[in-house]
Design a protein around this motif. Structure first.
Motif, mmCIF file in Angstrom:
data_model
loop_
_atom_site.group_PDB
_atom_site.id
_atom_site.type_symbol
_atom_site.label_atom_id
_atom_site.label_comp_id
_atom_site.label_asym_id
_atom_site.label_seq_id
_atom_site.Cartn_x
_atom_site.Cartn_y
_atom_site.Cartn_z
ATOM 1 N N ASP A 38 0.862 -1.184 0.000
ATOM 2 C CA ASP A 38 0.000 0.000 0.000
ATOM 3 C C ASP A 38 0.894 1.227 0.000
ATOM 4 O O ASP A 38 2.029 1.191 0.498
ATOM 5 N N ARG A 39 0.390 2.313 -0.554
ATOM 6 C CA ARG A 39 1.195 3.543 -0.604
ATOM 7 C C ARG A 39 1.038 4.378 0.664
ATOM 8 O O ARG A 39 1.791 5.325 0.892
ATOM 9 N N ASP A 40 0.074 4.028 1.531
ATOM 10 C CA ASP A 40 -0.192 4.764 2.761
ATOM 11 C C ASP A 40 0.682 4.221 3.893
ATOM 12 O O ASP A 40 0.516 3.070 4.308
ATOM 13 N N PRO A 41 1.617 5.013 4.417
ATOM 14 C CA PRO A 41 2.518 4.523 5.472
ATOM 15 C C PRO A 41 1.793 4.095 6.749
ATOM 16 O O PRO A 41 2.253 3.191 7.453
ATOM 17 N N GLN A 42 0.665 4.721 7.046
ATOM 18 C CA GLN A 42 -0.067 4.359 8.255
ATOM 19 C C GLN A 42 -0.661 2.946 8.135
ATOM 20 O O GLN A 42 -0.636 2.170 9.088
ATOM 21 N N LYS A 43 -1.188 2.617 6.956
ATOM 22 C CA LYS A 43 -1.729 1.278 6.746
ATOM 23 C C LYS A 43 -0.615 0.234 6.779
ATOM 24 O O LYS A 43 -0.778 -0.853 7.321
ATOM 25 N N VAL A 44 0.517 0.587 6.185
ATOM 26 C CA VAL A 44 1.657 -0.331 6.187
ATOM 27 C C VAL A 44 2.129 -0.593 7.616
ATOM 28 O O VAL A 44 2.409 -1.732 7.995
ATOM 29 N N GLN A 45 2.210 0.452 8.410
ATOM 30 C CA GLN A 45 2.617 0.297 9.810
ATOM 31 C C GLN A 45 1.627 -0.569 10.578
ATOM 32 O O GLN A 45 2.027 -1.442 11.364
ATOM 33 N N SER A 48 2.192 -4.258 9.646
ATOM 34 C CA SER A 48 3.556 -4.788 9.724
ATOM 35 C C SER A 48 3.689 -5.971 10.676
ATOM 36 O O SER A 48 4.540 -6.839 10.486
ATOM 37 N N GLN A 56 5.547 -0.369 1.740
ATOM 38 C CA GLN A 56 4.990 0.882 1.249
ATOM 39 C C GLN A 56 5.564 1.138 -0.133
ATOM 40 O O GLN A 56 6.789 1.171 -0.324
ATOM 41 N N ASP A 58 4.469 2.734 -4.428
ATOM 42 C CA ASP A 58 3.535 3.181 -5.451
ATOM 43 C C ASP A 58 3.359 2.015 -6.420
ATOM 44 O O ASP A 58 4.265 1.707 -7.201
#
Length: 223
Positions: A38-45, A48, A56, A58
């Motif tokens: 996903d490009r959204d760092p919050q979703k990736v975090q 994790s 993360q 594009d």
């Protein structure tokens, strides 16, 4: 994880919105190794600690996907729903990478046609499919319903009142209603089982049946 199921080439899910997150969770629960992107760092975090690999990136960037090893995967699901452009460009990037199986979520008929035209082998409509299933459950006595295509379906329901007390040999389900009985579960049992001719149907029994949508609906409406 050592208990993951071996899966030649692996599976990736691109897009961790509501649909992608649920799909990732389900694959994870089935012990498949998943690469979530996903490009959204919050979703990736957030993800994790929940999946084997999360990144993360594009997904419209072919080079970024190649660096993540996506070109080595057999199956990729493009679960992006918020941006049609990102969805289509991601599929194009996957086609360029030579991914054998590309599954893509569509949000409209037009979107689905574009996805198929640019190379997605499997286009899915999760919202539309869920809506169709819910409609069948609302207007019939079905407990569950799965349409398999070509107007064919599998459904779960309680024994219709006219059949209560009848032995299976008396019901003649195929001749009378055009449906086949796949399995039966008693109220005292936890699992479905195959049914022999001598089994007598009870009011609280739950059946699994198959047939055309029209036949399944007709059988469920018996009273």
């Amino acid at each position: 994880m050592s208990d993951r199921k071996p899966d030649s080439g692996g599976i990736a899910v691109i897009g961790l919105g509501r649909f992608g997150a649920r799909l990732t969770d389900s694959l994870n629960a089935l012990n498949y190794q998943v690469l979530a992107i996903d490009r959204d760092p919050q979703k990736v975090q957030k993800w994790s600690a929940r999946v084997d690999q999360v990144a993360q990136a594009d997904s419209t960037d072919e080079d970024a996907l190649r660096q993540l090893g996506v070109a080595d995967l057999n199956r990729v699901v493009v679960a992006i729903g918020a941006s049609v452009e990102a969805s289509v460009l991601t599929v194009l990037a996957l086609v360029e990478l030579g991914v054998p199986q590309i599954w893509a979520r569509a949000t409209s008929v037009q979107h689905s046609k574009i996805l198929a035209a640019v190379g997605a082998q499997h286009v899915i409509f999760p919202e539309a499919e869920a809506g169709e299933r819910l409609a069948h459950l609302i207007v019939t006595r079905l407990l569950d319903f799965v349409e398999l295509g070509d107007a064919f379906a599998i459904a779960k329901l309680r024994v219709p009142e006219p059949l209560v007390g009848q032995a299976m040999s008396e019901t003649r389900l195929l001749d009378r209603y055009g449906i086949r009985l796949i399995g039966l579960k008693r109220s005292t049992e936890q699992r479905f089982r195959y049914v022999t001719d001598g089994v007598e149907l009870s009011r609280d029994d739950i059946l699994i049946i198959e047939g055309t949508i029209e036949q399944v609906q007709g059988f469920a409406s018996l009273s």
